[in-house]
Write an enzyme that holds these catalytic residues in place. Sequence first.
Site, mmCIF file in Angstrom:
data_model
loop_
_atom_site.group_PDB
_atom_site.id
_atom_site.type_symbol
_atom_site.label_atom_id
_atom_site.label_comp_id
_atom_site.label_asym_id
_atom_site.label_seq_id
_atom_site.Cartn_x
_atom_site.Cartn_y
_atom_site.Cartn_z
ATOM 1 N N ASN A 88 1.183 -1.335 0.024
ATOM 2 C CA ASN A 88 -0.088 0.217 -0.080
ATOM 3 C C ASN A 88 0.959 1.200 0.718
ATOM 4 O OD1 ASN A 88 -1.677 1.518 0.087
ATOM 5 N ND2 ASN A 88 -2.215 1.631 2.612
ATOM 6 N N LYS A 104 0.133 4.501 -0.101
ATOM 7 C CA LYS A 104 -0.407 5.527 0.778
ATOM 8 C C LYS A 104 -0.358 6.778 -0.985
ATOM 9 C CE LYS A 104 0.496 3.636 4.864
ATOM 10 N NZ LYS A 104 0.352 3.861 6.433
ATOM 11 N N HIS A 152 -9.606 1.142 5.072
ATOM 12 C CA HIS A 152 -8.149 0.987 5.886
ATOM 13 C C HIS A 152 -8.592 2.384 7.176
ATOM 14 C CE1 HIS A 152 -3.918 2.622 6.601
ATOM 15 N NE2 HIS A 152 -3.756 0.977 6.116
ATOM 16 N N GLU A 180 -7.287 4.215 8.449
ATOM 17 C CA GLU A 180 -6.821 5.807 8.035
ATOM 18 C C GLU A 180 -7.986 6.692 6.462
ATOM 19 O OE1 GLU A 180 -3.209 5.117 5.768
ATOM 20 O OE2 GLU A 180 -1.840 5.223 7.378
ATOM 21 N N GLU A 192 -5.342 -4.917 10.987
ATOM 22 C CA GLU A 192 -3.942 -4.215 11.347
ATOM 23 C C GLU A 192 -4.794 -3.102 12.757
ATOM 24 O OE1 GLU A 192 -2.472 -2.688 6.987
ATOM 25 O OE2 GLU A 192 -3.990 -1.959 7.760
ATOM 26 N N GLY A 222 2.361 2.597 10.116
ATOM 27 C CA GLY A 222 3.497 3.643 10.344
ATOM 28 C C GLY A 222 3.993 3.825 11.744
ATOM 29 N N SER A 251 3.436 -1.998 10.204
ATOM 30 C CA SER A 251 5.500 -2.029 10.292
ATOM 31 C C SER A 251 5.801 -3.490 9.971
ATOM 32 C CB SER A 251 5.262 -1.453 12.119
ATOM 33 O OG SER A 251 4.533 -0.262 12.209
HETATM 34 C C1 PEP Z 1 -0.586 -0.268 6.056
HETATM 35 O O1 PEP Z 1 -0.849 0.819 5.854
HETATM 36 O O2 PEP Z 1 -1.665 -0.975 5.861
HETATM 37 C C2 PEP Z 1 -0.010 -0.521 7.095
HETATM 38 C C3 PEP Z 1 0.531 -1.506 7.706
HETATM 39 O O3 PEP Z 1 1.197 0.302 6.494
HETATM 40 P P1 PEP Z 1 2.449 -0.177 7.241
HETATM 41 O O4 PEP Z 1 3.724 -1.298 6.660
HETATM 42 O O5 PEP Z 1 3.868 1.896 7.181
HETATM 43 O O6 PEP Z 1 3.004 0.152 9.232
#
Ligand code: PEP
Length: 256
Positions: free
Chosen positions: A9, A11, A96, A98, A168, A174, A214
């Site tokens: 992703n 973003k 997601h 976000e 998640e 992040g 992460s």
């Molecule tokens: C995500 O945006 O779905 C995500 C898991 O981001 P990150 O790997 O940067 O934590």
Amino acid sequence: MRKPIIGGNWKMNRGTPAETKEMLKKLLPLVKKITNVDIVIAPPFTALISAIDLVKKSNIRIGAQNMYFEEKGAFTGEVSPKFLKDIGVTYVILGHSERRNIFKESDELVNQKLKKALAMKINPIVCIGEHLEEREAGKTKEIIQNQIDKTFKDLTKEEIIKTVIAYEPIWAIGTGKTATPEQAEEIHVFIREILASKFDKQTSELVRIQYGGSIKPTNAKELFEKENIDGGLVGGASLEADSLLDIIKAADETTI
Ligand code: PEP
């Protein structure tokens, strides 16, 4: 039995035509021989056409980061699933955190989008997960149960099997703080139990559940080795071909 799936992703972090070309041209030959892992890259909308062009006849699939649940009409700023399908998008990330937190998307809205994606035969990757305060208050399972009840409402067995779930935990996205493999596995098992009670055990075992939060080359393998973790949704580490490749390889190794 379940094929792992790695989603990148991007973003809003990468996605000019030049950046898209640079990354995908590097990644394509590196993953050419990977057949046991589904690989999906989700760049911003503006990069979708170039990305689809670049990965033609390869084992990389392109996903959108969002879509609307209507095909056409007065919905300024939204993107129709029909337009996505027409250019060759085969996956879409829905709900997601976000989208849920910054843009206030509700479980009900995600459910509408999910049903539309399934009806249009675009493979949905649906994100669920708890906030840090909810985990600390011992409410993780309650939150997950509630999100599943509402987000996957009225889905048939065939539809849930086609849906990829991304667990998640929001505190891990992040932040550099990854859930331990045990913490992630506990929730993946719980998700499967909920699916078994809503559908049946066999159905629950066919649904792919990714972990996201992460993931890095250094922690990917221990996460993917867990029985109920079927790959991952990757943000930061999906921006560079080398780190994404290491994560894809970690998923591939679990299939041997
Ligand atoms: C995500 O945006 O779905 C995500 C898991 O981001 P990150 O790997 O940067 O934590």
